[in-house]
Design a protein around this motif. Structure first.
Motif, PDB file in Angstrom:
ATOM      1  N   ARG A 102       0.841  -1.207   0.000  1.00 50.66           N
ATOM      2  CA  ARG A 102       0.000   0.000   0.000  1.00 50.66           C
ATOM      3  C   ARG A 102       0.874   1.255   0.000  1.00 50.66           C
ATOM      4  N   LEU A 103       1.918   1.244   0.801  1.00 50.37           N
ATOM      5  CA  LEU A 103       2.774   2.426   0.864  1.00 50.37           C
ATOM      6  C   LEU A 103       3.529   2.631  -0.441  1.00 50.37           C
ATOM      7  N   LEU A 104       3.930   1.541  -1.081  1.00 52.81           N
ATOM      8  CA  LEU A 104       4.585   1.663  -2.381  1.00 52.81           C
ATOM      9  C   LEU A 104       3.617   2.238  -3.417  1.00 52.81           C
ATOM     10  N   LYS A 105       2.366   1.836  -3.342  1.00 51.50           N
ATOM     11  CA  LYS A 105       1.341   2.398  -4.230  1.00 51.50           C
ATOM     12  C   LYS A 105       1.235   3.905  -4.036  1.00 51.50           C
ATOM     13  N   ILE A 106       1.234   4.352  -2.787  1.00 54.76           N
ATOM     14  CA  ILE A 106       1.149   5.782  -2.487  1.00 54.76           C
ATOM     15  C   ILE A 106       2.366   6.512  -3.046  1.00 54.76           C
ATOM     16  N   VAL A 107       3.555   5.976  -2.798  1.00 52.79           N
ATOM     17  CA  VAL A 107       4.784   6.649  -3.233  1.00 52.79           C
ATOM     18  C   VAL A 107       4.875   6.669  -4.756  1.00 52.79           C
ATOM     19  N   ASP A 108       4.504   5.583  -5.405  1.00 53.79           N
ATOM     20  CA  ASP A 108       4.491   5.570  -6.872  1.00 53.79           C
ATOM     21  C   ASP A 108       3.563   6.646  -7.420  1.00 53.79           C
ATOM     22  N   PHE A 109       2.404   6.808  -6.787  1.00 57.05           N
ATOM     23  CA  PHE A 109       1.463   7.842  -7.204  1.00 57.05           C
ATOM     24  C   PHE A 109       2.067   9.230  -7.013  1.00 57.05           C
ATOM     25  N   LEU A 110       2.684   9.453  -5.852  1.00 62.05           N
ATOM     26  CA  LEU A 110       3.260  10.760  -5.553  1.00 62.05           C
ATOM     27  C   LEU A 110       4.384  11.114  -6.527  1.00 62.05           C
ATOM     28  N   ARG A 111       5.133  10.133  -6.950  1.00 63.67           N
ATOM     29  CA  ARG A 111       6.266  10.411  -7.830  1.00 63.67           C
ATOM     30  C   ARG A 111       5.812  10.867  -9.228  1.00 63.67           C
ATOM     31  N   LYS A 112       4.568  10.606  -9.556  1.00 63.33           N
ATOM     32  CA  LYS A 112       4.017  11.060 -10.834  1.00 63.33           C
ATOM     33  C   LYS A 112       3.075  12.251 -10.656  1.00 63.33           C
ATOM     34  N   ALA A 113       2.780  12.592  -9.419  1.00 57.97           N
ATOM     35  CA  ALA A 113       1.808  13.653  -9.139  1.00 57.97           C
ATOM     36  C   ALA A 113       2.450  15.032  -9.262  1.00 57.97           C
ATOM     37  N   ASP A 114       1.615  16.044  -9.315  1.00 58.13           N
ATOM     38  CA  ASP A 114       2.106  17.421  -9.351  1.00 58.13           C
ATOM     39  C   ASP A 114       2.935  17.721  -8.108  1.00 58.13           C
ATOM     40  N   SER A 115       4.052  18.388  -8.322  1.00 56.85           N
ATOM     41  CA  SER A 115       4.829  18.939  -7.211  1.00 56.85           C
ATOM     42  C   SER A 115       5.527  20.185  -7.721  1.00 56.85           C
ATOM     43  N   TYR A 116       6.002  20.989  -6.795  1.00 58.43           N
ATOM     44  CA  TYR A 116       6.512  22.313  -7.117  1.00 58.43           C
ATOM     45  C   TYR A 116       7.848  22.486  -6.422  1.00 58.43           C
ATOM     46  N   HIS A 117       8.938  22.296  -7.200  1.00 57.68           N
ATOM     47  CA  HIS A 117      10.271  22.195  -6.612  1.00 57.68           C
ATOM     48  C   HIS A 117      10.287  21.074  -5.570  1.00 57.68           C
ATOM     49  N   GLY A 118       9.607  19.982  -5.904  1.00 55.07           N
ATOM     50  CA  GLY A 118       9.582  18.802  -5.045  1.00 55.07           C
ATOM     51  C   GLY A 118       8.596  18.863  -3.909  1.00 55.07           C
ATOM     52  N   VAL A 119       7.857  19.953  -3.786  1.00 56.43           N
ATOM     53  CA  VAL A 119       6.908  20.148  -2.693  1.00 56.43           C
ATOM     54  C   VAL A 119       5.497  19.917  -3.231  1.00 56.43           C
ATOM     55  N   PHE A 120       4.718  19.147  -2.503  1.00 55.10           N
ATOM     56  CA  PHE A 120       3.381  18.758  -2.968  1.00 55.10           C
ATOM     57  C   PHE A 120       2.332  19.792  -2.554  1.00 55.10           C
ATOM     58  N   PRO A 121       1.228  19.868  -3.296  1.00 56.15           N
ATOM     59  CA  PRO A 121       0.130  20.758  -2.905  1.00 56.15           C
ATOM     60  C   PRO A 121      -0.647  20.204  -1.712  1.00 56.15           C
ATOM     61  N   ASP A 142       2.685  23.310  -0.961  1.00 59.06           N
ATOM     62  CA  ASP A 142       2.351  23.595   0.439  1.00 59.06           C
ATOM     63  C   ASP A 142       3.431  22.935   1.287  1.00 59.06           C
ATOM     64  N   LEU A 143       4.333  23.749   1.819  1.00 57.35           N
ATOM     65  CA  LEU A 143       5.502  23.219   2.518  1.00 57.35           C
ATOM     66  C   LEU A 143       5.139  22.522   3.819  1.00 57.35           C
ATOM     67  N   VAL A 144       4.130  23.017   4.520  1.00 52.19           N
ATOM     68  CA  VAL A 144       3.748  22.430   5.807  1.00 52.19           C
ATOM     69  C   VAL A 144       3.093  21.073   5.593  1.00 52.19           C
ATOM     70  N   GLU A 145       2.142  21.001   4.665  1.00 51.74           N
ATOM     71  CA  GLU A 145       1.529  19.700   4.370  1.00 51.74           C
ATOM     72  C   GLU A 145       2.579  18.692   3.908  1.00 51.74           C
ATOM     73  N   THR A 146       3.538  19.156   3.118  1.00 56.99           N
ATOM     74  CA  THR A 146       4.603  18.266   2.648  1.00 56.99           C
ATOM     75  C   THR A 146       5.459  17.776   3.810  1.00 56.99           C
ATOM     76  N   SER A 147       5.668  18.618   4.798  1.00 54.64           N
ATOM     77  CA  SER A 147       6.458  18.180   5.964  1.00 54.64           C
ATOM     78  C   SER A 147       5.714  17.108   6.757  1.00 54.64           C
ATOM     79  N   PHE A 148       4.404  17.228   6.877  1.00 59.32           N
ATOM     80  CA  PHE A 148       3.636  16.169   7.543  1.00 59.32           C
ATOM     81  C   PHE A 148       3.733  14.861   6.759  1.00 59.32           C
ATOM     82  N   LEU A 149       3.741  14.968   5.424  1.00 62.44           N
ATOM     83  CA  LEU A 149       3.885  13.777   4.591  1.00 62.44           C
ATOM     84  C   LEU A 149       5.240  13.103   4.817  1.00 62.44           C
TER      85      LEU A 149
END
Length: 438
Positions: A102-121, A142-149
């Protein structure tokens, strides 16, 4: 923080909640450990059973957000959910392999998802990985949300340490994603403070400096710990602490509060950064963070016990003011902003600080109020007995800390994992933190 809470007050006011399936309360006497296990396991289901089917990420909430439908997934809430999945694997509610997949599924999704200088919305579309704006101009990183991630993902990297193909791939992809995140970009060209948002459409127009005291300490710790894009110590010492609301040192209900707003503000300040960051023995030149979080919790509880506004239901076994749904929308509840709404995550995520008082509250929530607030995903978000209002909704950012902080109380699992990260050790040292964790 104020910006987030203001938007939060607006984003679902007119949306009908989808009723969650109520679960009968077990009226047979359980031991404290059995009750804790039950609550953790049931709450974990929010992230496992209700996780987005395509991305695996945590849905923002169990009712509709704006008119986006069911596809809204949350970056920070997913970080909390990652930590809950680790707990589930450790306690064998699910298999270790299923958790890693499940966690690999999440990370695979994130690696293709939108990010902004590596920071996710803040929000993503769970089907497509495209940004869902949190507000008109909040349509980028969103730097704070990304830090929680990343607080959650680094725990996962430390936990899944076997040589199996799945766990090896998971660790590698977490490391790649972590290494690619440009924390120092969010200093807006080298200023000595971090900024919450950046967008290719709106640039720095949000202009929201991340200053304490609030839920964002973890953001600075991670930014200082980055292997490739770290901030300098000056960003922490001149930016984070440069706020009229940082130091307090006043006394409320005969309890001294080192940092933050008068009476402490909402209790999530003492939860979100400390799901992984162990406050035991954690000190810097500004505070002892165990003392800060303990005293904040005690002030919050004492306010509910004294109940100066005379709300129905408040007392030694019914306390906890934090940001949550409420009868007229969403609000950041605190002793200075008290409208009679109790949020279970507030007392339950305080288990490491006030285990006796949190257990009192847990038993009341479950045995006395369970028929109204106990569902297939644990306790609903909040209730207000003065208004005879009981939420039918759940929020990822409220459900996750219940699982994680109860586990930290029971075994310290997530604290051990996060504090074992070599980068975190170096980052804390760089910022002149002292810690008893070896």
């Amino acid at each position: 923080m104020k910006y987030i809470l203001f938007i939060g007050c607006l984003f679902f006011l007119l949306q009908p909640a989808m009723a969650q399936k109520k679960i009968a309360v077990n009226r047979q006497k359980m031991s404290d450990e059995q009750l804790l296990e039950l609550v953790q396991k049931q709450t974990f289901r929010y992230f496992w059973d209700f996780g987005h089917p395509v991305s695996g990420m945590a849905r923002e909430r169990s009712n509709k957000t704006f008119d986006y439908g069911d596809e809204v997934v949350t970056t920070g809430g997913t970080g909390f959910g990652v930590m809950a999945i680790i707990v589930a694997a450790e306690r064998k509610w699910i298999t270790r392999e299923a958790a890693a997949q499940r966690l690999l599924k999440i990370v695979d999704f994130l690696r293709k998802a939108d990010s902004y200088h590596g920071v996710f919305p803040h929000w993503l579309n769970g089907n497509t990985g495209k940004t869902i704006p949190f507000s008109r101009k909040d349509d980028g990183g969103d730097l704070v949300e990304t830090s929680f991630l990343f607080q959650g993902l680094l725990c996962a990297r430390q936990y899944f340490n076997n040589d199996s193909p799945t766990e090896t791939e998971l660790r590698n992809k977490i490391n790649w994603t972590w290494n690619e995140t440009e924390w120092n970009w969010y200093t807006q060209g080298g200023r000595n403070v971090l900024y919450w948002h950046w967008s290719p459409n709106n640039g720095w127009s949000m202009n929201h400096e991340i200053k304490g005291w609030n839920e964002c300490l973890i953001t600075y710790v991670l930014a200082a710990s980055s292997p490739r894009y770290a901030i300098s110590p000056e960003v922490y010492h001149q930016g984070w602490v440069n706020n009229i609301y940082f130091r307090n040192d006043r006394t409320f209900y005969d309890i001294k509060l080192p940092l933050g707003f008068d009476y402490g503000g909402p209790l999530f300040f003492s939860h979100y950064s400390f799901l992984g960051l162990n406050p035991h023995g954690l000190k810097d030149r500004y505070a002892d963070y165990w003392e800060q979080n303990l005293h904040h919790t005690l002030i919050n509880r004492e306010h509910c016990v004294r109940n100066p506004k005379g709300f129905k239901g408040y007392g030694a076994n019914c306390w906890g003011l934090t940001a949550s749904d409420t009868y007229d929308g969403y609000n950041a509840h605190s002793p200075e902003n008290d409208w009679g709404t109790i949020t279970p995550t507030a007392a339950l995520s305080a288990f490491p600080y006030t285990p006796e008082y949190s257990m009192q509250a847990l038993k009341h929530f479950y045995y006395d109020l369970g028929d109204k607030i106990w569902t297939e995903y644990g306790f609903t978000d909040a209730f207000n007995e003065t208004k005879q209002w009981y939420a039918s909704s759940h929020l990822a950012i409220d459900q996750g800390p219940i699982v994680v902080m109860i586990e930290n109380y029971r075994t310290g699992l997530l604290w051990k994992l996060f504090m074992s990260c070599p980068e975190i050790k170096e980052g804390l040292k760089k910022l002149d933190f002292e810690t008893t964790v070896k």
